[in-house]
Design a protein around this motif. Structure first.
Motif, PDB file in Angstrom:
ATOM      1  N   THR A 273       0.644   3.862  -3.198  1.00 18.42           N
ATOM      2  CA  THR A 273       0.159   5.240  -3.020  1.00 18.42           C
ATOM      3  C   THR A 273       1.263   6.255  -3.311  1.00 18.42           C
ATOM      4  OG1 THR A 273       0.432   4.955  -0.620  1.00 18.42           O
ATOM      5  CG2 THR A 273      -1.793   4.810  -1.471  1.00 18.42           C
ATOM      6  N   GLU A 274       2.488   5.955  -2.882  1.00 18.36           N
ATOM      7  CA  GLU A 274       3.602   6.870  -3.185  1.00 18.36           C
ATOM      8  C   GLU A 274       3.838   6.925  -4.700  1.00 18.36           C
ATOM      9  OE1 GLU A 274       5.202   8.917  -0.905  1.00 18.36           O
ATOM     10  OE2 GLU A 274       3.463   8.174   0.207  1.00 18.36           O
TER      11      GLU A 274
ATOM     12  N   VAL B 167      -5.283   8.554  -9.697  1.00 18.68           N
ATOM     13  CA  VAL B 167      -5.597   8.297  -8.279  1.00 18.68           C
ATOM     14  C   VAL B 167      -5.652   6.795  -8.021  1.00 18.68           C
ATOM     15  CG1 VAL B 167      -6.774  10.453  -7.670  1.00 18.68           C
ATOM     16  CG2 VAL B 167      -8.085   8.608  -8.733  1.00 18.68           C
ATOM     17  N   ALA B 168      -5.124   6.408  -6.884  1.00 18.67           N
ATOM     18  CA  ALA B 168      -5.133   4.993  -6.482  1.00 18.67           C
ATOM     19  C   ALA B 168      -5.534   4.945  -5.013  1.00 18.67           C
ATOM     20  CB  ALA B 168      -3.762   4.365  -6.674  1.00 18.67           C
ATOM     21  N   THR B 169      -6.538   4.143  -4.712  1.00 19.76           N
ATOM     22  CA  THR B 169      -7.121   4.161  -3.374  1.00 19.76           C
ATOM     23  C   THR B 169      -7.264   2.757  -2.803  1.00 19.76           C
ATOM     24  OG1 THR B 169      -8.446   6.050  -4.072  1.00 19.76           O
ATOM     25  CG2 THR B 169      -9.120   4.953  -2.025  1.00 19.76           C
TER      26      THR B 169
ATOM     27  N   ALA C 258       1.652   6.373  -7.068  1.00 15.92           N
ATOM     28  CA  ALA C 258       0.544   7.088  -7.725  1.00 15.92           C
ATOM     29  C   ALA C 258       0.787   8.598  -7.709  1.00 15.92           C
ATOM     30  CB  ALA C 258      -0.780   6.758  -7.046  1.00 15.92           C
ATOM     31  N   LYS C 259       1.351   9.087  -6.592  1.00 18.92           N
ATOM     32  CA  LYS C 259       1.612  10.529  -6.468  1.00 18.92           C
ATOM     33  C   LYS C 259       2.583  11.033  -7.521  1.00 18.92           C
ATOM     34  CE  LYS C 259       0.847  10.784  -1.527  1.00 18.92           C
ATOM     35  NZ  LYS C 259       1.549  10.739  -0.238  1.00 18.92           N
TER      36      LYS C 259
ATOM     37  N   ILE D 179       0.836  -1.209   0.000  1.00 18.48           N
ATOM     38  CA  ILE D 179       0.000   0.000   0.000  1.00 18.48           C
ATOM     39  C   ILE D 179       0.865   1.252   0.000  1.00 18.48           C
ATOM     40  CG2 ILE D 179      -1.737   1.302   1.306  1.00 18.48           C
ATOM     41  CD1 ILE D 179      -2.758  -1.505   2.310  1.00 18.48           C
ATOM     42  N   THR D 180       1.929   1.224   0.799  1.00 16.71           N
ATOM     43  CA  THR D 180       2.851   2.372   0.812  1.00 16.71           C
ATOM     44  C   THR D 180       3.430   2.581  -0.586  1.00 16.71           C
ATOM     45  OG1 THR D 180       3.410   2.011   3.138  1.00 16.71           O
ATOM     46  CG2 THR D 180       4.981   3.293   1.831  1.00 16.71           C
TER      47      THR D 180
END
Lengths: 413, 413
Positions: free
Chosen positions: A256-257, A267-269, A259-260, A252-253
């Motif tokens: 999300t990093e 966006v990734a959620t 995706a930024k 997950i880390t």
């Protein structure tokens, strides 16, 4: 002059008044709205809208999927229809603007055009779509996908709601007897125009009143299963562990990093995460988490997915990671010619606007597969939606109606 | 010679036979054992053990906390007691070795010593402790903490089980009327010796039969709350998000990676994690997770906690992280003199052994506060415990009994 002022007063009040009026059908104790497909409140809202359309001199009818139409016939022989509207259903305890605003704005715009200019050249139909949210049954876009021909009775033959009520039973109960069902496919629609609240905070942050939607994002949804080994939290040294929570956290880390930095509009959620056995003093044997990825370019979605899933492989080492995809909605472009008209109208009217990508799904994406379509956004305060706290300022609601009126005039008169 | 062989046969069978026999009280359909404090099966097990102790010529009695004793009186006037045993209660659907093995091993060792050598100089008492696991009521060590004086009726005056049954009610129901309660504090215990399954995989991985426990770890438990902002997964750009799942993942990744490098015997576990609202297409507004940290040196626990909590601050940026501690058990050392004797005996008997730290809590840690105490481990297959799959080989069970017998001989004869 006096008459004109009264008319203006009527116009100004009516957007917010009508929002409040429509929100009375299914209003919840904490000020939200619950109006799932084929519920009593849903039916009352459609019937009330039908009455309102008739008062405003539109010709009304329902199709067999529960979609309500208010028609202003065009004078041009054989003209196709300019369709405008949004959906009447809401999520549970949702807001009063999502969907409803699009119907009301279309109704007000059409009625104002009729009052000012009489019958249009091309037929205008205001639509109150029966269902978009998927909040009652596990399917979405029942309204628009009946019109596009993607859905019919066959689609829902095994569909039940959370209480075990079958779709067809609910349909019949609400007055749309499946026995009388026939295709709702429409081949006479020239254009579809939807206006909707943004449900994000981009317009608000940029202090723009109008968003001209260039694309509706593609959406991919996955369930990721991380399978390790459940162990005693005290007696299992760190280096013997196959800790599903720790590994899931790394994935997950990373995602999300990544995706930024990958693309500003990606966006990734990970919104849902369940741990087994979920006990403080037991190393978790399994974690299941959701992954929702959106972008308006298929290529970006492809490259991002490739990157993270390859990294998942590397990060999971001796744990098993299973990836299963359960949604793949393609990105879709709105009609650029229509968008050009909108930008021009906004400039003429001195309305602040910007191009924007819709990160949420809308009926417009279904119509875009059968006709030139566009989607217009007005701001959402703090980006909040699907909540009783959903709010859009009256001035913004009115500017939206004004712009939609101008656009429909250009398209139909 | 013939007689001796029969005796040996009896000894060899009895460990595993008695394990199976004791597991019949509270046996579950899938081969586990459920024997919570003051339950019917718990009472039947204590009564059956009492009978067994009497058959083996021990003097039996219960204290007012439900602890069962089997006494072999010492011949030395005014001698203190060598206490040995473990706990009779189990977690729900637990294994047949956890606790039970320690009682059976103590009983067999004591009985064999009596058969061979008659009465000891110092009194030996075998104890079947009423409760250690905390699986029925939200408290642990009811048995041993009554003996150490840490617990009494006052401790449980507001305690209920998951079905709302009050502790005192359950106690009375089981034949231990609170009206007859009096202090169970013992000041006459010279030493306490417990033998237990490891519940880890260190002995198995190292192919050692005996673990000489040097310390029982300290345990700190925390609840960590990460509070961000719930948002639409499609319409909220990555850089506007306050995503509680993403931030919690960073904290968990950091703390687990840090634990690996900080100290080889440090363990840090996030076993429980709950997300709100826990919906795939909504950015999570809140994550609550458990954190269980264990080491046998208070200083290491201090330094590790300082490090990670400082890093939590840095990693959480604009989200709110609340840390609340709800357990702080201090690390405790076992008696090094007794451990020296154990190592020597193991060497003499050619038994493979190693020093080990207990990562789980045991009654021994309570007794260590009132008398020299030690704890001996035998291997657990695959490190599994608190499960019907819990297993220790008969040879290892027997070696444990043999070593305990030798130790009790040294201590009491």
């Amino acid at each position: 002059m006096a008459i004109k002022m009264r008319e203006q007063k009527f116009e100004k009040d009516s957007v917010s008044e009508m929002i409040e009026w429509l929100a009375t059908f299914g209003r919840t104790t904490n000020g939200g709205v619950t109006r799932p497909l084929f519920s009593k409140d849903w039916r009352k809202a459609q019937d009330a809208l039908k009455d309102k359309m008739e008062v405003l001199q539109l010709q009304t009818y329902f199709d067999r999927a529960g979609n309500l139409f208010g028609k202003l016939p065009g004078t041009e022989l054989g003209s196709k229809t300019i369709l405008t509207g949004s959906h009447i259903d809401t999520v549970i305890d949702g807001g009063k603007y999502d969907g409803a605003y699009g119907i009301i704005a279309s109704l007000l715009a059409t009625s104002q055009l009729f009052q000012k200019y009489g019958y249009p050249k091309k037929t205008i139909e205001v639509i109150s779509l029966s269902e978009e949210e998927g909040s009652r049954f596990p399917l979405t876009f029942w309204g628009s996908r009946n019109i596009s021909g993607a859905y019919n009775l066959e689609t829902v033959k095994d569909v039940q709601d959370g209480d075990g009520i079958h779709f067809l039973e609910a349909m019949k109960e609400s007055g749309f007897d499946p026995k009388e069902y026939q295709s709702n496919l429409r081949t006479d629609i020239e254009r579809f125009v939807e206006i909707h609240i943004e449900q994000g905070m981009i317009l608000e942050k940029n202090q723009n009143t109008i968003g001209v939607v260039s694309h509706i994002v593609g959406q991919r949804r996955f369930t990721i299963n991380v399978v390790g080994e459940s162990n005693h939290a005290g007696t299992t040294p760190m280096y013997y562990r196959k800790d599903a929570v720790s590994t899931a956290s790394k994935l997950i880390t990373y995602l999300t990093e990544k995706a930024k930095e990958f693309d500003p509009l990606l966006v990734a959620t990970v919104g849902k995460l369940n741990v087994r056995p979920n006990v403080p003093n037991v190393v978790a044997g399994e974690v299941e988490f959701s992954l929702d990825i959106r972008h308006h370019q298929e290529d970006v979605l492809n490259r991002y997915c490739e990157d993270i899933f390859a990294e998942f492989e590397r990060l999971s080492t001796d744990l098993d990671v299973q990836i299963s995809q359960w949604m793949d909605v393609k990105p879709i472009a709105m009609d650029e010619k229509m968008n050009q008209v909108i930008r021009q109208l906004a400039t003429e009217k001195n309305i602040s606007y910007q191009d924007i990508v819709s990160g949420a799904g809308h009926d417009a994406q279904v119509f875009a597969s059968i006709c030139p379509t566009t989607l217009i956004f007005v701001p959402s305060q703090d980006g909040i939606s699907h909540s009783p706290k959903e709010f859009t300022r009256i001035e913004d609601l009115e500017t939206g109606v004004e712009l939609l009126t101008e656009l429909l005039y250009k398209l139909a008169y």
